[in-house]
Design a protein around this motif. Structure first.
Motif, mmCIF file in Angstrom:
data_model
loop_
_atom_site.group_PDB
_atom_site.id
_atom_site.type_symbol
_atom_site.label_atom_id
_atom_site.label_comp_id
_atom_site.label_asym_id
_atom_site.label_seq_id
_atom_site.Cartn_x
_atom_site.Cartn_y
_atom_site.Cartn_z
ATOM 1 N N GLY A 76 0.796 -1.224 0.000
ATOM 2 C CA GLY A 76 0.000 0.000 0.000
ATOM 3 C C GLY A 76 0.824 1.266 0.000
ATOM 4 O O GLY A 76 0.282 2.356 0.131
ATOM 5 N N ARG A 77 2.141 1.127 -0.152
ATOM 6 C CA ARG A 77 3.022 2.290 -0.210
ATOM 7 C C ARG A 77 3.846 2.237 -1.491
ATOM 8 O O ARG A 77 3.916 1.219 -2.162
ATOM 9 C CB ARG A 77 3.961 2.324 1.003
ATOM 10 C CG ARG A 77 3.261 2.618 2.315
ATOM 11 C CD ARG A 77 4.242 2.574 3.469
ATOM 12 N NE ARG A 77 4.633 1.205 3.791
ATOM 13 C CZ ARG A 77 5.748 0.891 4.457
ATOM 14 N NH1 ARG A 77 6.595 1.837 4.794
ATOM 15 N NH2 ARG A 77 6.019 -0.367 4.738
ATOM 16 N N GLY A 78 4.485 3.359 -1.818
ATOM 17 C CA GLY A 78 5.303 3.382 -3.011
ATOM 18 C C GLY A 78 5.763 4.775 -3.367
ATOM 19 O O GLY A 78 5.623 5.716 -2.583
ATOM 20 N N THR A 79 6.291 4.907 -4.581
ATOM 21 C CA THR A 79 6.779 6.190 -5.065
ATOM 22 C C THR A 79 6.751 6.156 -6.586
ATOM 23 O O THR A 79 6.200 5.239 -7.183
ATOM 24 C CB THR A 79 8.200 6.470 -4.538
ATOM 25 O OG1 THR A 79 8.594 7.786 -4.899
ATOM 26 C CG2 THR A 79 9.210 5.468 -5.083
ATOM 27 N N PHE A 80 7.337 7.175 -7.226
ATOM 28 C CA PHE A 80 7.379 7.242 -8.679
ATOM 29 C C PHE A 80 8.792 7.522 -9.159
ATOM 30 O O PHE A 80 9.570 8.204 -8.486
ATOM 31 C CB PHE A 80 6.443 8.334 -9.210
ATOM 32 C CG PHE A 80 4.994 8.089 -8.901
ATOM 33 C CD1 PHE A 80 4.262 7.181 -9.636
ATOM 34 C CD2 PHE A 80 4.374 8.752 -7.861
ATOM 35 C CE1 PHE A 80 2.933 6.933 -9.346
ATOM 36 C CE2 PHE A 80 3.045 8.516 -7.557
ATOM 37 C CZ PHE A 80 2.321 7.605 -8.299
ATOM 38 N N ALA A 81 9.117 6.995 -10.323
ATOM 39 C CA ALA A 81 10.379 7.335 -10.971
ATOM 40 C C ALA A 81 10.281 8.747 -11.545
ATOM 41 O O ALA A 81 9.189 9.291 -11.709
ATOM 42 C CB ALA A 81 10.692 6.324 -12.074
ATOM 43 N N GLY A 82 11.426 9.319 -11.866
ATOM 44 C CA GLY A 82 11.457 10.654 -12.457
ATOM 45 C C GLY A 82 11.271 10.614 -13.963
ATOM 46 O O GLY A 82 10.940 9.581 -14.545
ATOM 47 N N ASP A 83 11.516 11.741 -14.615
ATOM 48 C CA ASP A 83 11.230 11.839 -16.051
ATOM 49 C C ASP A 83 12.210 11.051 -16.909
ATOM 50 O O ASP A 83 11.927 10.766 -18.074
ATOM 51 C CB ASP A 83 11.178 13.303 -16.496
ATOM 52 C CG ASP A 83 12.505 14.018 -16.347
ATOM 53 O OD1 ASP A 83 13.318 13.571 -15.516
ATOM 54 O OD2 ASP A 83 12.739 15.007 -17.056
ATOM 55 N N VAL A 84 13.365 10.679 -16.373
ATOM 56 C CA VAL A 84 14.280 9.813 -17.120
ATOM 57 C C VAL A 84 14.279 8.407 -16.525
ATOM 58 O O VAL A 84 15.231 7.644 -16.698
ATOM 59 C CB VAL A 84 15.716 10.390 -17.170
ATOM 60 C CG1 VAL A 84 15.752 11.652 -17.994
ATOM 61 C CG2 VAL A 84 16.270 10.620 -15.775
ATOM 62 N N GLY A 85 13.200 8.075 -15.814
ATOM 63 C CA GLY A 85 13.020 6.734 -15.284
ATOM 64 C C GLY A 85 13.801 6.425 -14.031
ATOM 65 O O GLY A 85 13.877 5.261 -13.612
ATOM 66 N N GLU A 86 14.361 7.433 -13.375
ATOM 67 C CA GLU A 86 15.219 7.191 -12.221
ATOM 68 C C GLU A 86 14.443 7.171 -10.900
ATOM 69 O O GLU A 86 13.493 7.918 -10.712
ATOM 70 C CB GLU A 86 16.319 8.249 -12.157
ATOM 71 C CG GLU A 86 15.934 9.590 -11.532
ATOM 72 C CD GLU A 86 15.070 10.485 -12.410
ATOM 73 O OE1 GLU A 86 14.727 11.603 -11.976
ATOM 74 O OE2 GLU A 86 14.733 10.066 -13.543
ATOM 75 N N PHE A 87 14.845 6.303 -10.000
ATOM 76 C CA PHE A 87 14.319 6.338 -8.636
ATOM 77 C C PHE A 87 15.394 5.804 -7.692
ATOM 78 O O PHE A 87 16.291 5.056 -8.095
ATOM 79 C CB PHE A 87 13.032 5.525 -8.491
ATOM 80 C CG PHE A 87 13.211 4.032 -8.550
ATOM 81 C CD1 PHE A 87 13.368 3.280 -7.386
ATOM 82 C CD2 PHE A 87 13.199 3.362 -9.767
ATOM 83 C CE1 PHE A 87 13.531 1.906 -7.440
ATOM 84 C CE2 PHE A 87 13.350 1.986 -9.823
ATOM 85 C CZ PHE A 87 13.521 1.250 -8.660
ATOM 86 N N THR A 88 15.293 6.231 -6.429
ATOM 87 C CA THR A 88 16.254 5.809 -5.420
ATOM 88 C C THR A 88 15.523 5.104 -4.296
ATOM 89 O O THR A 88 14.561 5.649 -3.734
ATOM 90 C CB THR A 88 17.028 7.018 -4.854
ATOM 91 O OG1 THR A 88 17.698 7.683 -5.927
ATOM 92 C CG2 THR A 88 18.048 6.571 -3.818
ATOM 93 N N PHE A 89 15.945 3.891 -3.986
ATOM 94 C CA PHE A 89 15.366 3.134 -2.880
ATOM 95 C C PHE A 89 16.403 3.044 -1.766
ATOM 96 O O PHE A 89 17.500 2.527 -1.953
ATOM 97 C CB PHE A 89 14.963 1.730 -3.331
ATOM 98 C CG PHE A 89 14.342 0.915 -2.224
ATOM 99 C CD1 PHE A 89 13.039 1.156 -1.816
ATOM 100 C CD2 PHE A 89 15.075 -0.070 -1.582
ATOM 101 C CE1 PHE A 89 12.474 0.417 -0.789
ATOM 102 C CE2 PHE A 89 14.513 -0.821 -0.559
ATOM 103 C CZ PHE A 89 13.210 -0.567 -0.160
ATOM 104 N N ILE A 90 16.034 3.578 -0.590
ATOM 105 C CA ILE A 90 16.931 3.578 0.564
ATOM 106 C C ILE A 90 16.472 2.481 1.516
ATOM 107 O O ILE A 90 15.447 2.612 2.199
ATOM 108 C CB ILE A 90 16.932 4.951 1.253
ATOM 109 C CG1 ILE A 90 17.317 6.040 0.249
ATOM 110 C CG2 ILE A 90 17.896 4.963 2.436
ATOM 111 C CD1 ILE A 90 17.251 7.449 0.796
#
Length: 319
Positions: free
Chosen positions: A42-56
């Protein structure tokens, strides 16, 4: 000994800062902008405009899997402990068949406006979070070929309530369209991303020109949805900021979604129900009408403010 210390330093830095992963179209090898990154609970986030995301990983010690998806692509799952630097999503053939390509129409058309409805009452507003998507239904005009040329998006930047303090914000939103399937948003109408930035300088109404996207309303109508992606920098780039706050409860520490400004004013002035909502990080992503069946304890529902008054300008082509 120096090598061991170096490896430990790298490991600690990776846990604290996280690893940047890029989501890529497996066929075209281009970035999949604003892909959905679900944590499966039920949680999450979105990648940016060049498909990038950071998972800590240190922030989400209870997460062991990530689910990566985007409209038009097959969803993929990955172990959180071993995320690759690049993730390749495969286009979904069944969804690609739903792409609607419409040549630009020539000839005469009349303009028809579906009037927006808004207000500045802080207490009758939806609080946008990254987990929620709000959809509004639009019909064809007189059964004729109708294109959505503009959307009027009601917002409340809280100027009436925040006379003092920091009023600045920069928030990225996304517009998506869905076919009407049995009265609910159904198959996505695939097109290029329609993403725009709203700041404290915008108040009461954001006018979005989408004429170039050639969005024609099917005979059964269409749903236009609004989804907050997160805060953006001055150039409109999505910032990978904190999306959840940790709140201590009797059941232990709970992660609660951060709300983003501006607020979305809901109304009780529309004659019929036209607003639907869903939580995008749940596995079934089920759409529901915004009424007591969705949340009987909602203050908006209790006061009858069950519609988001998005407006639209249509180009209605003559036969």
């Amino acid at each position: 000994m120096k090598h061991i210390i170096y490896l430990i330093t790298i490991l600690i830095t990776t846990q604290l800062l996280g690893q940047t992963t890029y989501v890529i179209d497996a066929v075209s090898k281009t970035p999949v902008s604003f892909a959905t990154i679900s944590f499966g609970d039920g949680r999450g986030t979105f990648a940016g405009d060049v498909g990038e995301f950071t998972f800590i990983s240190s922030k989400y010690k209870d997460i062991d899997s990530l689910y990566i998806s985007a409209i038009g692509f097959k969803e993929q799952a990955f172990a959180a402990a071993s995320l690759p630097n690049k993730i390749y999503l495969t286009p979904e053939a069944s969804l690609l068949s739903e792409v609607i390509v419409t040549a630009e129409k020539k000839g005469k058309y009349k303009k028809k406006k579906y009037k927006e409805t808004t207000h500045t009452n802080y207490y009758n507003c939806w609080l946008p979070t990254v987990e929620s998507e709000v959809a509004v239904f639009f019909e064809r005009e007189d059964g004729k070929s109708s294109k959505i040329a503009q959307l009027w998006i009601p917002i409340n930047s809280e100027k009436e309530f925040r006379k003092k303090g920091n009023m600045k914000f920069s928030t990225l939103f996304r517009i998506q369209f869905y076919k009407n399937e049995n009265g609910l948003p159904g198959t996505p109408v695939i097109h290029r991303d329609i993403v725009f930035r709203v700041s404290e300088q915008d108040d009461e109404m954001y006018e979005l020109d989408i004429d170039k996207y050639q969005i024609f309303i099917p005979k059964d109508g269409i749903f236009a949805s609004l989804q907050v992606l997160g805060y953006a920098d001055k150039q409109g780039k999505l910032i990978q900021t904190k999306k959840y706050n940790e709140i201590e409860t009797p059941r232990g520490i709970q992660k609660v979604s951060v709300t983003f400004r501006p607020l979305l004013p809901f109304t009780n002035e529309l004659p019929s129900q036209k607003t639907y909502v869903r939580r995008v990080f749940f596995n079934d992503k089920k759409w529901q009408v915004f009424d007591r069946t969705y949340n009987e304890h909602s203050a908006l529902v209790k006061t009858g403010n069950v519609n988001y008054g998005m407006g639209a300008l249509l180009h209605v082509y003559q036969e």
